[in-house]
Write a protein that holds these residues in place. Structure first.
Motif, short mmCIF file in Angstrom:
data_model
loop_
_atom_site.label_atom_id
_atom_site.label_comp_id
_atom_site.label_asym_id
_atom_site.label_seq_id
_atom_site.Cartn_x
_atom_site.Cartn_y
_atom_site.Cartn_z
N GLU A 1 0.98 -1.61 -0.16
CA GLU A 1 0.42 -0.05 0.02
C GLU A 1 1.21 1.23 0.25
O GLU A 1 0.43 2.45 -0.55
CB GLU A 1 -1.28 0.02 1.25
N GLN A 2 2.08 1.24 0.51
CA GLN A 2 3.01 2.44 0.39
C GLN A 2 3.60 2.85 -0.65
O GLN A 2 3.56 3.91 -0.94
CB GLN A 2 3.75 2.51 1.71
N ILE A 3 4.13 1.15 -1.33
CA ILE A 3 4.21 1.72 -2.54
C ILE A 3 3.50 2.25 -3.05
O ILE A 3 3.85 3.09 -4.00
CB ILE A 3 4.90 0.21 -3.10
N VAL A 4 2.71 2.00 -3.34
CA VAL A 4 1.00 2.37 -4.52
C VAL A 4 1.27 3.59 -4.47
O VAL A 4 1.08 4.86 -5.36
CB VAL A 4 0.03 1.43 -4.17
N ARG A 5 1.22 4.25 -3.22
CA ARG A 5 0.44 5.14 -2.88
C ARG A 5 2.10 6.13 -3.66
O ARG A 5 1.64 6.97 -3.68
CB ARG A 5 0.75 5.73 -1.03
N SER A 6 3.07 5.55 -3.19
CA SER A 6 4.09 6.72 -3.81
C SER A 6 3.71 6.36 -5.35
O SER A 6 4.42 7.63 -6.18
CB SER A 6 5.20 5.68 -3.42
N LEU A 7 3.90 5.71 -6.20
CA LEU A 7 4.02 5.99 -7.08
C LEU A 7 2.76 6.93 -7.63
O LEU A 7 2.76 7.09 -9.04
CB LEU A 7 3.49 4.12 -7.29
N VAL A 8 1.67 6.36 -7.35
CA VAL A 8 0.63 7.98 -7.47
C VAL A 8 0.72 9.25 -7.15
O VAL A 8 0.26 9.78 -8.39
CB VAL A 8 -1.00 7.02 -6.68
N HIS A 9 1.26 9.24 -6.39
CA HIS A 9 2.47 10.37 -6.01
C HIS A 9 3.48 11.15 -6.89
O HIS A 9 3.21 12.27 -7.28
CB HIS A 9 2.73 10.99 -4.57
N LEU A 10 4.06 10.24 -7.31
CA LEU A 10 4.77 11.04 -8.08
C LEU A 10 3.92 11.42 -9.42
O LEU A 10 5.26 12.11 -10.29
CB LEU A 10 5.62 9.12 -8.61
N GLU A 11 3.33 10.31 -10.20
CA GLU A 11 2.57 10.73 -11.08
C GLU A 11 1.88 11.97 -10.79
O GLU A 11 1.70 12.31 -12.29
CB GLU A 11 1.88 9.45 -11.56
N GLY A 12 1.23 12.52 -10.06
CA GLY A 12 0.75 13.43 -10.37
C GLY A 12 1.89 14.76 -10.16
O GLY A 12 1.10 15.67 -10.44
N MET A 13 3.01 15.09 -9.79
CA MET A 13 4.83 15.53 -9.75
C MET A 13 4.61 15.73 -10.63
O MET A 13 5.02 16.53 -11.11
CB MET A 13 5.14 15.39 -8.58
N LEU A 14 4.53 14.82 -11.54
CA LEU A 14 5.59 14.32 -12.98
C LEU A 14 4.35 14.83 -14.11
O LEU A 14 3.79 13.61 -14.50
CB LEU A 14 6.47 13.50 -12.91
N ARG A 15 3.98 15.87 -14.57
CA ARG A 15 3.42 16.00 -15.91
C ARG A 15 3.40 15.32 -16.94
O ARG A 15 4.92 14.99 -16.61
CB ARG A 15 2.87 17.05 -15.75
N ASN A 16 2.61 14.70 -17.83
CA ASN A 16 2.64 14.32 -19.08
C ASN A 16 3.62 13.08 -18.38
O ASN A 16 4.67 13.25 -19.63
CB ASN A 16 3.32 15.12 -20.13
N LEU A 17 3.85 12.22 -17.74
CA LEU A 17 4.51 11.30 -17.83
C LEU A 17 4.22 9.48 -18.38
O LEU A 17 2.91 9.55 -18.49
CB LEU A 17 4.11 10.91 -16.23
#
Length: 326
Positions: A243-259
């Protein structure tokens, strides 16, 4: 690396092609020992510099130039490994070996403006996958050198001893200790096709932001490690738990636009890359155990992404790779 047509002794070198034919072998050896393509290139260059610093008479007196080059490269690597332990104590965040693409994805061009020679490419096999390289990082420099030279490159312990500076019996013990570390860390083998499917499912779930699907693809005790090197924003410590890993991945995609997430081969295994505006900003390697992802390694340090980002793609898909054997 620039190759001289004449070694500087005033006349052509009839053995030049034989000497330079060892180059890929040395690059493969140095990368496995150091986990860094940049460091491996430096080691190979220094090895050849020492060869050409000798007189022609000294060179002719060497019965096996290939063995001499390997011995010198091995000793340089041993020194680099010893100093690397000190350097990594000050490294910002986690240190992950430099990820490599498959040959058809290799990028030509280097940060110093020189083209990547095909001889500098790394043979991708089971001794190059990220999980294997990470275990090597836990070994002492002497263990790592003895194990790679003997078990991967098939050098006899008598020759390994000359490089490591210990007795053949001591080198045998070092390799045995390294083997135990490898066995203890190895996950049960998963067929390559199944690994690829799991990574593909993970990519699709990530793109769809399907939290439940992502969690189902991860082992409950999975670990994610990121390497930004202090150059780009990244996790400073491993993340444990699905769960912690998935939360981090979703957060990363939110930080980097047009990923854009693309499936690629990373160190001979199914992996992913993340691109932003066409530039690779992250490379993801996975360890799959059974039907679940057990470990994720995310490399974001730009210094470790040179083969993925610098210059146009090289399309020599027919190039023959040299196996790591003597």
């Amino acid at each position: 690396m620039t190759t001289p047509s004449e070694p500087g002794h005033g006349r052509p070198d009839p053995g030049l092609s034989a000497i330079m034919s060892e180059r890929r072998q040395l690059t493969n050896l140095a990368y496995r020992l150091l986990g860094s393509l940049a460091d491996a290139e430096d080691v190979v260059q220094e090895t050849y510099a020492r060869w050409y610093a000798m007189s022609r008479q000294q060179q002719d007196a060497i019965a096996s130039p290939g063995a001499w080059l390997t011995k010198v490269a091995g000793r340089i690597c041993l020194n680099v490994l010893t100093s690397a332990r000190v350097r990594r104590e000050t490294y910002v965040g986690e240190w992950i070996p430099e990820p490599l693409p498959e040959p058809t994805e290799w990028i030509t061009g280097r940060s110093d403006g020189l083209a990547v020679d095909p001889a500098d490419r790394i043979t991708l096999d089971e001794s190059i996958n990220m999980a294997f390289l990470v275990v090597l990082e836990s070994m002492t420099p002497a263990e790592r050198v003895a194990f790679i030279l003997h078990d991967v490159f098939r050098y006899p312990f008598a020759e390994v001893a000359e490089i490591v500076g210990r007795t053949p019996a001591a080198c045998r013990q070092l390799a045995s200790s390294a083997r135990r570390r490898i066995r203890a860390a190895q996950a049960p083998a998963t067929p390559a096709a199944r690994q690829a499917q799991i990574v593909r499912d993970f990519k699709q779930a990530w793109e769809a932001k399907d939290i439940d699907a992502l969690i189902s693809l991860l082992d409950p005790d999975a670990t994610a490690i990121a390497d930004g090197g202090g150059v780009v924003g990244s996790l400073l410590r491993p993340i444990e738990g699905a769960e912690q890993i998935v939360r981090s991945l979703v957060h990363l995609e939110g930080m980097l636009r047009n990923l854009t997430i693309l499936q690629r081969t990373v160190n001979g295994q199914p992996g992913l890359i993340a691109q932003q505006d066409g530039v690779t900003v992250s490379v993801y390697a996975f360890e799959v155990a059974g039907d679940r992802i057990k470990r994720i390694w995310a490399v974001r340090n730009p210094d470790k992404l040179r083969p993925w980002t610098a210059g146009p793609r090289h399309q020599e898909s027919q190039e023959q790779q040299v196996a790591p054997e003597r």
